[in-house]
Write a protein that holds these residues in place. Structure first.
Motif, PDB file in Angstrom:
ATOM      1  N   ASN A  15       0.808  -1.222   0.000  1.00  0.00           N
ATOM      2  CA  ASN A  15       0.000   0.000   0.000  1.00  0.00           C
ATOM      3  C   ASN A  15       0.845   1.277   0.000  1.00  0.00           C
ATOM      4  OD1 ASN A  15      -2.703  -0.914  -0.121  1.00  0.00           O
ATOM      5  ND2 ASN A  15      -2.585  -1.603   2.008  1.00  0.00           N
ATOM      6  N   THR A  16       1.987   1.240   0.672  1.00  0.00           N
ATOM      7  CA  THR A  16       2.836   2.433   0.707  1.00  0.00           C
ATOM      8  C   THR A  16       3.325   2.788  -0.684  1.00  0.00           C
ATOM      9  OG1 THR A  16       3.548   1.881   2.965  1.00  0.00           O
ATOM     10  CG2 THR A  16       4.887   3.476   1.758  1.00  0.00           C
ATOM     11  N   VAL A  17       3.744   1.779  -1.446  1.00  0.00           N
ATOM     12  CA  VAL A  17       4.205   2.029  -2.816  1.00  0.00           C
ATOM     13  C   VAL A  17       3.052   2.485  -3.706  1.00  0.00           C
ATOM     14  CG1 VAL A  17       5.090   0.919  -4.901  1.00  0.00           C
ATOM     15  CG2 VAL A  17       6.224   0.546  -2.729  1.00  0.00           C
ATOM     16  N   LEU A  18       1.885   1.901  -3.522  1.00  0.00           N
ATOM     17  CA  LEU A  18       0.727   2.333  -4.315  1.00  0.00           C
ATOM     18  C   LEU A  18       0.418   3.808  -4.063  1.00  0.00           C
ATOM     19  CD1 LEU A  18      -1.648  -0.756  -3.948  1.00  0.00           C
ATOM     20  CD2 LEU A  18      -0.311  -0.080  -5.952  1.00  0.00           C
ATOM     21  N   ALA A  19       0.556   4.226  -2.820  1.00  0.00           N
ATOM     22  CA  ALA A  19       0.348   5.636  -2.490  1.00  0.00           C
ATOM     23  C   ALA A  19       1.408   6.506  -3.163  1.00  0.00           C
ATOM     24  CB  ALA A  19       0.380   5.827  -0.978  1.00  0.00           C
ATOM     25  N   LEU A  20       2.646   6.048  -3.146  1.00  0.00           N
ATOM     26  CA  LEU A  20       3.728   6.813  -3.759  1.00  0.00           C
ATOM     27  C   LEU A  20       3.588   6.891  -5.276  1.00  0.00           C
ATOM     28  CD1 LEU A  20       6.716   5.505  -1.607  1.00  0.00           C
ATOM     29  CD2 LEU A  20       5.666   7.774  -1.510  1.00  0.00           C
ATOM     30  N   ARG A  21       3.082   5.834  -5.887  1.00  0.00           N
ATOM     31  CA  ARG A  21       2.873   5.846  -7.344  1.00  0.00           C
ATOM     32  C   ARG A  21       1.856   6.914  -7.738  1.00  0.00           C
ATOM     33  NH1 ARG A  21       7.397   3.506  -9.057  1.00  0.00           N
ATOM     34  NH2 ARG A  21       7.568   1.290  -8.512  1.00  0.00           N
ATOM     35  N   GLU A  22       0.883   7.138  -6.866  1.00  0.00           N
ATOM     36  CA  GLU A  22      -0.103   8.187  -7.125  1.00  0.00           C
ATOM     37  C   GLU A  22       0.576   9.547  -7.207  1.00  0.00           C
ATOM     38  OE1 GLU A  22      -4.394   8.946  -7.599  1.00  0.00           O
ATOM     39  OE2 GLU A  22      -3.117   7.169  -7.666  1.00  0.00           O
ATOM     40  N   VAL A  32       8.893  16.403 -13.419  1.00  0.00           N
ATOM     41  CA  VAL A  32       9.786  16.136 -12.286  1.00  0.00           C
ATOM     42  C   VAL A  32      10.169  14.664 -12.278  1.00  0.00           C
ATOM     43  CG1 VAL A  32      10.026  16.179  -9.766  1.00  0.00           C
ATOM     44  CG2 VAL A  32       8.740  17.991 -10.935  1.00  0.00           C
ATOM     45  N   GLU A  33      11.470  14.397 -12.255  1.00  0.00           N
ATOM     46  CA  GLU A  33      11.958  13.016 -12.179  1.00  0.00           C
ATOM     47  C   GLU A  33      11.781  12.480 -10.758  1.00  0.00           C
ATOM     48  OE1 GLU A  33      15.900  12.298 -13.686  1.00  0.00           O
ATOM     49  OE2 GLU A  33      15.791  14.106 -14.922  1.00  0.00           O
ATOM     50  N   THR A  34      11.639  11.170 -10.651  1.00  0.00           N
ATOM     51  CA  THR A  34      11.535  10.540  -9.335  1.00  0.00           C
ATOM     52  C   THR A  34      12.380   9.272  -9.291  1.00  0.00           C
ATOM     53  OG1 THR A  34       9.586   9.259  -9.995  1.00  0.00           O
ATOM     54  CG2 THR A  34       9.188  11.382  -8.932  1.00  0.00           C
ATOM     55  N   GLU A  35      12.787   8.924  -8.093  1.00  0.00           N
ATOM     56  CA  GLU A  35      13.445   7.640  -7.845  1.00  0.00           C
ATOM     57  C   GLU A  35      13.009   7.142  -6.478  1.00  0.00           C
ATOM     58  OE1 GLU A  35      17.860   5.534  -7.362  1.00  0.00           O
ATOM     59  OE2 GLU A  35      17.716   7.631  -7.992  1.00  0.00           O
ATOM     60  N   ILE A  36      12.596   5.885  -6.425  1.00  0.00           N
ATOM     61  CA  ILE A  36      12.193   5.275  -5.158  1.00  0.00           C
ATOM     62  C   ILE A  36      13.311   4.386  -4.638  1.00  0.00           C
ATOM     63  CG2 ILE A  36      10.592   3.687  -4.024  1.00  0.00           C
ATOM     64  CD1 ILE A  36       8.401   4.628  -5.839  1.00  0.00           C
ATOM     65  N   VAL A  37      13.685   4.602  -3.393  1.00  0.00           N
ATOM     66  CA  VAL A  37      14.648   3.747  -2.697  1.00  0.00           C
ATOM     67  C   VAL A  37      13.886   3.001  -1.610  1.00  0.00           C
ATOM     68  CG1 VAL A  37      16.712   3.669  -1.255  1.00  0.00           C
ATOM     69  CG2 VAL A  37      16.579   5.296  -3.158  1.00  0.00           C
TER      70      VAL A  37
END
Length: 205
Positions: A15-22, A32-37
């Motif tokens: 769920n945390t990643v799904l929220a971040l994808r939003e 704006v570029e993004t990167e998830i660690v």
């Protein structure tokens, strides 16, 4: 512009990643570029106050913290996201953040920060406050939304049903983008705020 996103969940696609994808979708729409660690599923130990970073400019424990520090330095914004564990952020994430912020000595002034808490039911505001403290100790403006940055869900995918929560995150991403771009223009015209020499005080018992 680039936003570095720290995922404190041990579930790489939860769920945390799904929220971040939003939020990512909004950032990408605005160039704006993004990167998830992902941090929550890593073996990250806490700070031991050895002082090695003051001499070497990096943490003594050479792991994901040292790998992430250069990315943080280059980023215009930082998002910290965590599931709520016992009214608090994931302990692994906190160990990571303690060491990342303490051992990286580059100037973080005017990098924009935002935190996101994901919970089944409660503990979100305590977690939200906990994570925001990393920003406010080092001159990072905190981006806000139209509500506290929290979204709710238990089973994977539940957060997508929290319509208000997902709207809050989209609004946060738009506000964060505006703030980063405004700060960039401000730096070009006015530079960064003047800094005084740090004053250290100690309490004597």
């Amino acid at each position: 512009m680039k936003v570095l996103i720290i995922n404190g969940s041990p579930r790489a696609n939860g769920n945390t990643v799904l929220a971040l994808r939003e939020m990512e979708a909004v950032f990408h729409e605005n160039g704006v570029e993004t990167e998830i660690v992902t941090v929550g599923n890593k073996d990250i130990r806490g700070c031991i106050a050895c002082g090695s970073c003051a001499k070497n400019g990096k943490c003594a424990f050479d792991d994901l913290v040292n790998e992430t520090a250069p990315k943080f330095k280059e980023a215009d914004g930082l998002i910290i996201a965590s599931p709520v564990y016992y009214a608090s952020a994931n302990g692994t994430l906190i160990s990571f953040l303690d060491r990342l912020f303490y051992s990286s000595h580059f100037d973080k002034t005017m990098k924009v920060g935002a935190s996101v808490a994901v919970a089944r039911r409660a503990g979100t505001t305590a977690t939200f406050d906990e994570m925001n403290k990393y920003f406010t100790i080092c001159g990072m403006p905190v981006a806000s939304s139209n509500y506290w940055n929290e979204v709710h869900g238990r089973e994977k995918g539940d957060v997508t049903e929290d319509k208000e929560g997902m709207q809050t995150l989209r609004t946060l991403a738009r506000n964060m983008t505006f703030l980063m771009k405004s700060i960039e223009l401000g730096k070009e015209k006015f530079g960064l705020p003047e800094k005084e020499e740090k004053v250290w005080t100690h309490f004597v018992r």
